[in-house]
Design a protein around this motif. Structure first.
Motif, PDB file in Angstrom:
ATOM      1  N   GLY A  86       0.981  -1.330  -0.224  1.00 35.86           N
ATOM      2  CA  GLY A  86       0.122   0.026  -0.367  1.00 35.86           C
ATOM      3  C   GLY A  86       0.914   1.179  -0.055  1.00 35.86           C
ATOM      4  N   VAL A  87       2.011   0.960  -0.335  1.00 42.15           N
ATOM      5  CA  VAL A  87       2.940   1.721  -0.919  1.00 42.15           C
ATOM      6  C   VAL A  87       1.415   3.724  -1.617  1.00 42.15           C
ATOM      7  CG1 VAL A  87       3.678   2.296  -3.220  1.00 42.15           C
ATOM      8  CG2 VAL A  87       5.271   3.380  -1.283  1.00 42.15           C
ATOM      9  N   SER A  88       2.287   5.106  -1.395  1.00 42.74           N
ATOM     10  CA  SER A  88       1.899   5.720  -1.646  1.00 42.74           C
ATOM     11  C   SER A  88       2.637   7.195  -2.417  1.00 42.74           C
ATOM     12  CB  SER A  88       1.435   6.815  -0.693  1.00 42.74           C
ATOM     13  OG  SER A  88       0.250   6.540   0.157  1.00 42.74           O
ATOM     14  N   ASP A 124      -3.522   2.821 -12.007  1.00 47.94           N
ATOM     15  CA  ASP A 124      -5.020   2.269 -10.892  1.00 47.94           C
ATOM     16  C   ASP A 124      -4.642   2.360  -9.802  1.00 47.94           C
ATOM     17  OD1 ASP A 124      -5.560   1.592 -13.482  1.00 47.94           O
ATOM     18  OD2 ASP A 124      -4.863  -0.673 -13.449  1.00 47.94           O
ATOM     19  N   LEU A 125      -3.490   2.186  -8.770  1.00 44.37           N
ATOM     20  CA  LEU A 125      -3.157   2.099  -7.382  1.00 44.37           C
ATOM     21  C   LEU A 125      -3.174   3.530  -7.238  1.00 44.37           C
ATOM     22  CD1 LEU A 125      -0.556  -0.994  -6.641  1.00 44.37           C
ATOM     23  CD2 LEU A 125      -3.520  -0.629  -6.712  1.00 44.37           C
ATOM     24  N   GLY A 126      -2.961   4.547  -7.669  1.00 42.94           N
ATOM     25  CA  GLY A 126      -2.697   5.324  -7.517  1.00 42.94           C
ATOM     26  C   GLY A 126      -1.038   6.423  -6.602  1.00 42.94           C
ATOM     27  N   ILE A 127      -0.326   5.798  -7.520  1.00 45.08           N
ATOM     28  CA  ILE A 127       0.834   5.051  -7.242  1.00 45.08           C
ATOM     29  C   ILE A 127       1.521   6.546  -7.634  1.00 45.08           C
ATOM     30  CG2 ILE A 127       3.537   4.785  -6.109  1.00 45.08           C
ATOM     31  CD1 ILE A 127       1.616   1.867  -5.802  1.00 45.08           C
ATOM     32  N   HIS A 128       2.464   7.819  -6.772  1.00 40.28           N
ATOM     33  CA  HIS A 128       2.664   8.813  -7.341  1.00 40.28           C
ATOM     34  C   HIS A 128       4.681   8.197  -7.709  1.00 40.28           C
ATOM     35  CE1 HIS A 128       4.820  12.496  -8.677  1.00 40.28           C
ATOM     36  NE2 HIS A 128       5.743  12.220  -7.879  1.00 40.28           N
ATOM     37  N   LEU A 129       5.109   8.358  -8.914  1.00 39.74           N
ATOM     38  CA  LEU A 129       6.470   7.642  -9.307  1.00 39.74           C
ATOM     39  C   LEU A 129       7.250   9.053  -9.124  1.00 39.74           C
ATOM     40  CD1 LEU A 129       8.353   5.810  -9.982  1.00 39.74           C
ATOM     41  CD2 LEU A 129       8.127   5.482 -11.757  1.00 39.74           C
ATOM     42  N   TYR A 143       2.077  12.917   7.322  1.00 38.54           N
ATOM     43  CA  TYR A 143       0.713  12.537   6.468  1.00 38.54           C
ATOM     44  C   TYR A 143       1.192  11.161   6.837  1.00 38.54           C
ATOM     45  CZ  TYR A 143      -0.026  16.800   4.706  1.00 38.54           C
ATOM     46  OH  TYR A 143      -0.315  18.477   5.034  1.00 38.54           O
ATOM     47  N   PRO A 144       0.204   9.736   6.923  1.00 40.17           N
ATOM     48  CA  PRO A 144      -0.550   8.646   6.905  1.00 40.17           C
ATOM     49  C   PRO A 144       0.117   8.129   5.634  1.00 40.17           C
ATOM     50  CG  PRO A 144      -2.387   9.271   6.721  1.00 40.17           C
ATOM     51  CD  PRO A 144      -1.605  10.246   7.126  1.00 40.17           C
ATOM     52  N   ALA A 145       1.077   8.596   4.975  1.00 47.71           N
ATOM     53  CA  ALA A 145       1.444   8.311   3.102  1.00 47.71           C
ATOM     54  C   ALA A 145       2.468   7.189   2.999  1.00 47.71           C
ATOM     55  CB  ALA A 145       2.174   9.355   2.648  1.00 47.71           C
ATOM     56  N   ARG A 146       2.673   6.592   3.387  1.00 47.78           N
ATOM     57  CA  ARG A 146       3.533   4.946   2.766  1.00 47.78           C
ATOM     58  C   ARG A 146       4.408   5.778   1.786  1.00 47.78           C
ATOM     59  NH1 ARG A 146       2.126  -1.407   4.559  1.00 47.78           N
ATOM     60  NH2 ARG A 146       2.234  -0.816   6.983  1.00 47.78           N
ATOM     61  N   GLY A 147       5.692   5.858   1.880  1.00 47.94           N
ATOM     62  CA  GLY A 147       6.518   6.430   0.754  1.00 47.94           C
ATOM     63  C   GLY A 147       7.967   5.610   1.042  1.00 47.94           C
ATOM     64  N   ASP A 157      -2.647  -9.969  -3.346  1.00 46.43           N
ATOM     65  CA  ASP A 157      -3.250  -8.426  -4.148  1.00 46.43           C
ATOM     66  C   ASP A 157      -2.027  -7.359  -3.512  1.00 46.43           C
ATOM     67  OD1 ASP A 157      -4.810 -10.526  -4.683  1.00 46.43           O
ATOM     68  OD2 ASP A 157      -6.375  -9.975  -4.327  1.00 46.43           O
ATOM     69  N   ASN A 158      -2.063  -6.581  -4.978  1.00 50.82           N
ATOM     70  CA  ASN A 158      -1.507  -4.912  -4.146  1.00 50.82           C
ATOM     71  C   ASN A 158      -2.614  -4.753  -3.750  1.00 50.82           C
ATOM     72  OD1 ASN A 158       0.410  -6.095  -6.010  1.00 50.82           O
ATOM     73  ND2 ASN A 158      -0.704  -4.604  -8.258  1.00 50.82           N
ATOM     74  N   GLN A 159      -2.528  -3.174  -3.020  1.00 54.02           N
ATOM     75  CA  GLN A 159      -2.836  -2.954  -1.707  1.00 54.02           C
ATOM     76  C   GLN A 159      -2.980  -1.024  -1.734  1.00 54.02           C
ATOM     77  OE1 GLN A 159      -4.942  -4.335  -0.009  1.00 54.02           O
ATOM     78  NE2 GLN A 159      -4.509  -6.291  -0.894  1.00 54.02           N
ATOM     79  N   PRO A 160      -4.250  -0.650  -2.578  1.00 55.75           N
ATOM     80  CA  PRO A 160      -4.909   0.575  -2.870  1.00 55.75           C
ATOM     81  C   PRO A 160      -4.457   1.249  -1.564  1.00 55.75           C
ATOM     82  CG  PRO A 160      -6.490   0.064  -3.056  1.00 55.75           C
ATOM     83  CD  PRO A 160      -5.236  -1.365  -3.016  1.00 55.75           C
ATOM     84  N   ALA A 161      -3.007   3.082  -1.833  1.00 56.05           N
ATOM     85  CA  ALA A 161      -3.272   3.300   0.096  1.00 56.05           C
ATOM     86  C   ALA A 161      -3.942   3.769   0.089  1.00 56.05           C
ATOM     87  CB  ALA A 161      -1.361   4.182  -0.258  1.00 56.05           C
ATOM     88  N   SER A 162      -3.801   4.218   1.106  1.00 62.42           N
ATOM     89  CA  SER A 162      -5.277   5.104   1.940  1.00 62.42           C
ATOM     90  C   SER A 162      -4.786   6.821   1.587  1.00 62.42           C
ATOM     91  CB  SER A 162      -4.887   4.984   4.004  1.00 62.42           C
ATOM     92  OG  SER A 162      -4.125   5.455   4.084  1.00 62.42           O
ATOM     93  N   VAL A 163      -3.799   7.168   0.815  1.00 63.66           N
ATOM     94  CA  VAL A 163      -3.985   8.196   0.412  1.00 63.66           C
ATOM     95  C   VAL A 163      -2.779   8.263  -0.596  1.00 63.66           C
ATOM     96  CG1 VAL A 163      -2.633  10.645   1.151  1.00 63.66           C
ATOM     97  CG2 VAL A 163      -3.411   9.306   2.828  1.00 63.66           C
TER      98      VAL A 163
END
Length: 717
Positions: A36-38, A64-69, A88-92, A198-204
């Motif tokens: 669930g990385v953001s 699809d997962l909303g991940i910023h690269l 922020y509760p964002a995994r990076g 399964d790949n996990q979409p991040a909460s943020v």
């Protein structure tokens, strides 16, 4: 890009019930998506380049997962990217090559570790240490210790690697501390399988954006007076929380064995080599069933004192296997055992070398010394004899080869546009004398090897011009700095060019503009003609940039124009004009160019369109056997072969079929006033009617000049 990762990208889509198969670094990439990385960022560098390379080509999955690269311009900007996890509760996750990249990122990392994080923050380090390394030999462990960041060193096994990634984020959040995960070269390329999730979409994420910015909280700033409290938090709250998590989740692994009087503590990344060494001695099998109790440290910092004490208690002796120096872990274990009043003898450095990679051979020697000292009753005579026989076989092979086998230093690719620049430097030195050459990190560093042997220092990526700043004022000749376009944007534009202009420097800078960071796999740059986001030009230009900084003497020269390069270099080092002189050697990376051309030429041939290929050769009858062309070129396609003339003993130069037709060999022969033995051949596929008429005319004229009938085209031409 370096290659297509289409197959690897498909494996990133695997979910529950599927089995992932692939390399270690790709397993890390998959684990990030499962965690669930953001956001993900970093700077490319072996052995972790493929993490970013794969994600660049997997933009649809990230969308699809909303991940910023973020493909960062250096490691410092990558480390600063983790600032999103402070509030922020964002995994990076960010990644780079270490130790060099960690050096660049250290300022941001120190501030990040001081402030702490609320969202999991992970740094994936390519620990480039040992036999295959391409950088200075230092370890990342010191950075983890000085900044109180936790360091994971997973056992080179895909389930363990993915587990450490997933638990690494949780560890970071449980202790509000950034986590470093180091992967050695062998771990990055180890192959295996694990049960996918399964790949996990991040909460943020980009698909679930924050409604409002975080409330102001001075305690989240790494700035006095908050830093005084943050130092206490590191030791009083974050460290105990990390140790609890490590124990509760069983991140370190205790492998049982029947030889209870002794034990081994090993860094996780060295476990595979250790197990193979134990196999050599008949003390383990291929599945890791060891006779020696072993504590595998998948987390090498922090250590958990009660775990170390429990493992060592009651044992006669323990061998600590820690690669490199200083022996941080060994010293810490000594401290833990003494404080706990445990009298177990601890061995490490001494039985094992203080420096260098711990290969299977090195570990086998160390284990033999350990068992002789602590368990002499165990008969390892047969295993030791077999080991000695293997070493004797290697010595015998070396004897058969003989001492005269020439060294084969690494060199530039065939047709590399950087080779002509160094040829030009050698030719200029014939006229003005030896120059001080400040080398840099990149493909151009290969010029430090024969036949060029150019370079007096290497101080870091993009630091060549800065490293020459102290030489110029002390020398009668201007120093010459070499820098790639990757190094220019990474560090050189400010540390080098801006500083030189500010201090009224009078040196010479050659920027190799090949369009990519080629040495790490051909990634895009701000000045590339393409861009990963919109496939447009990068928007930045080196010539415009240096002029904007105040450089007045600027020349842009095609790399393969050897005569022009010699002329400009000579002018740069001899002109009376003061100030920084910049020469931009413009030539696309030949490796990238050939990869692109192969596709377009194959399509053209298939459709029946005309394709022209250029190759060069050497006229054996004209070649004098002087070989100056080879000494001034070093092209892998340029070699020697026996002289066909029985009256001449010197071998003649020869061009191999790997020639890409760059023309450098011919340019060298012309610019250096060498022999006229080189000729150019044009190979036409799917020739037009004009090509055929022109070919017949050429053959007729050549035949007439040679005093023989017109040359006939070969069958099928």
């Amino acid at each position: 890009m370096e290659r297509s990762f289409a197959k690897e990208i498909e494996s990133l889509r695997l979910g529950d019930g599927d089995t992932f198969r692939g390399e270690g670094i790709l397993a890390v990439t998959k684990a990030l998506l499962q965690s669930g990385v953001s956001y993900v960022g970093g700077y490319q560098g072996a052995p972790v380049s493929h993490l970013l390379d794969v994600l660049v080509q997997a933009q649809d999955i990230l969308d699809d997962l909303g991940i910023h690269l973020e493909t960062c311009t250096n490691e410092a900007s990558a480390a600063a990217l983790l600032g999103a996890s402070i509030n922020y509760p964002a995994r990076g996750c960010v990644t780079w090559k270490s130790i060099v990249g960690t050096n660049v990122a250290s300022d941001a990392l120190s501030n990040l570790a001081s402030a702490g994080v609320v969202g999991g923050a992970m740094i994936v380090l390519g620990e480039d240490y040992g036999e295959g390394a391409s950088v200075i030999q230092e370890r990342s462990h010191a950075y983890a210790m000085k900044s109180s960041m936790w360091l994971l060193d997973p056992r080179p096994d895909l389930p363990t690697i993915t587990r450490c990634v997933e638990h690494g984020f949780a560890l970071s959040e449980a202790s509000n501390t950034p986590v470093m995960l180091e992967l050695r070269i062998r771990a990055c390329h180890v192959t295996g399988e694990f049960a996918a999730k399964d790949n996990q979409p991040a909460s943020v994420s980009r698909n679930n954006r924050l409604p409002d910015p975080a409330k102001f909280n001075y305690d989240r700033l790494s700035h006095p007076p908050a830093t005084f409290m943050q130092e206490r938090l590191k030791l009083e709250q974050r460290l105990p929380a990390a140790r609890r998590f490590i124990l509760q989740q069983g991140l370190n692994e205790a492998i049982p064995g029947d030889l209870q009087q002794i034990g081994i503590i090993v860094q996780g990344g060295l476990y595979n080599a250790l197990n193979r060494a134990l196999m050599n001695l008949g003390l383990s099998d291929a599945f890791g069933k060891s006779r020696v109790p072993t504590l595998v440290l998948n987390v090498t910092y922090p250590l958990v004192p009660e775990q170390i004490s429990e493992f060592c208690a009651g044992k006669q002796a323990v061998l600590m296997i820690e690669e490199g120096s200083p022996e941080y872990i060994e010293q810490m274990i000594h401290s833990i055992l003494r404080k706990a009043d445990i009298n177990t003898r601890l061995h490490g450095k001494g039985m094992l070398p203080a420096t260098g990679e711990y290969t299977i051979e090195v570990l086998t020697r160390g284990l033999l010394a350990f068992f002789k000292a602590e368990q002499p009753q165990i008969d390892l005579g047969a295993a030791e004899a077999a080991f000695a026989k293997t070493l004797d076989s290697r010595k015998a092979a070396q004897t058969l080869i003989g001492p005269d086998l020439p060294a084969r230093p690494p060199t530039f690719c065939t047709g590399c546009p950087e080779r002509p620049v160094f040829t030009a430097i050698k030719l200029v030195e014939r006229q003005v004398g030896k120059l001080h050459v400040a080398a840099d990190i990149g493909c151009h560093a290969l010029a430090t090897f024969a036949p060029f042997s150019l370079g007096n220092s290497i101080l870091g990526y993009g630091m060549s011009l800065a490293s020459a700043a102290g030489v110029g004022p002390l020398s009668n000749k201007r120093p010459l700095a070499i820098m790639g376009d990757g190094g220019f944007w990474h560090n050189g534009v400010l540390s080098g060019v801006a500083s030189s202009v500010f201090n009224r420097g009078d040196g010479v800078l050659v920027v190799m503009q090949n369009g990519y960071t080629s040495a790490t796999g051909v990634q895009y740059l701000p000045s590339s003609t393409d861009n990963r986001v919109d496939h447009q030009a990068g928007g930045s230009d080196i010539e415009t940039t240096v002029k904007a900084l105040g450089v007045r003497w600027v020349r842009r020269i095609r790399s393969y124009s050897l005569s022009d390069m010699v002329k400009s270099l000579r002018e740069a080092v001899t002109t009376a004009q003061k100030g920084l002189k910049v020469i931009i050697a413009d030539g696309e990376c030949q490796l990238a160019r050939q990869r692109r051309l192969r596709v377009t030429e194959a399509q053209a041939l298939k459709s029946g369109r005309r394709v022209l290929r250029t190759r060069f050769g050497v006229d054996e009858a004209v070649c004098t056997g002087d070989h100056s062309c080879i000494r001034l070129s070093g092209c892998p396609s340029l070699t020697i072969k026996p002289n066909p003339d029985p009256l001449r003993s010197d071998p003649v130069a020869s061009v191999l079929s790997s020639c890409v037709g760059c023309g450098h060999c011919g340019e060298v022969a012309h610019a250096a006033v060498l022999c006229p033995s080189f000729y150019k051949t044009e190979i036409v596929h799917n020739p037009t009617w004009w090509d055929r008429i022109s070919d017949r005319l050429h053959r007729t004229v050549i035949g007439w000049l040679a005093g023989r009938p017109a040359m006939q085209p070969a069958a099928g031409e």
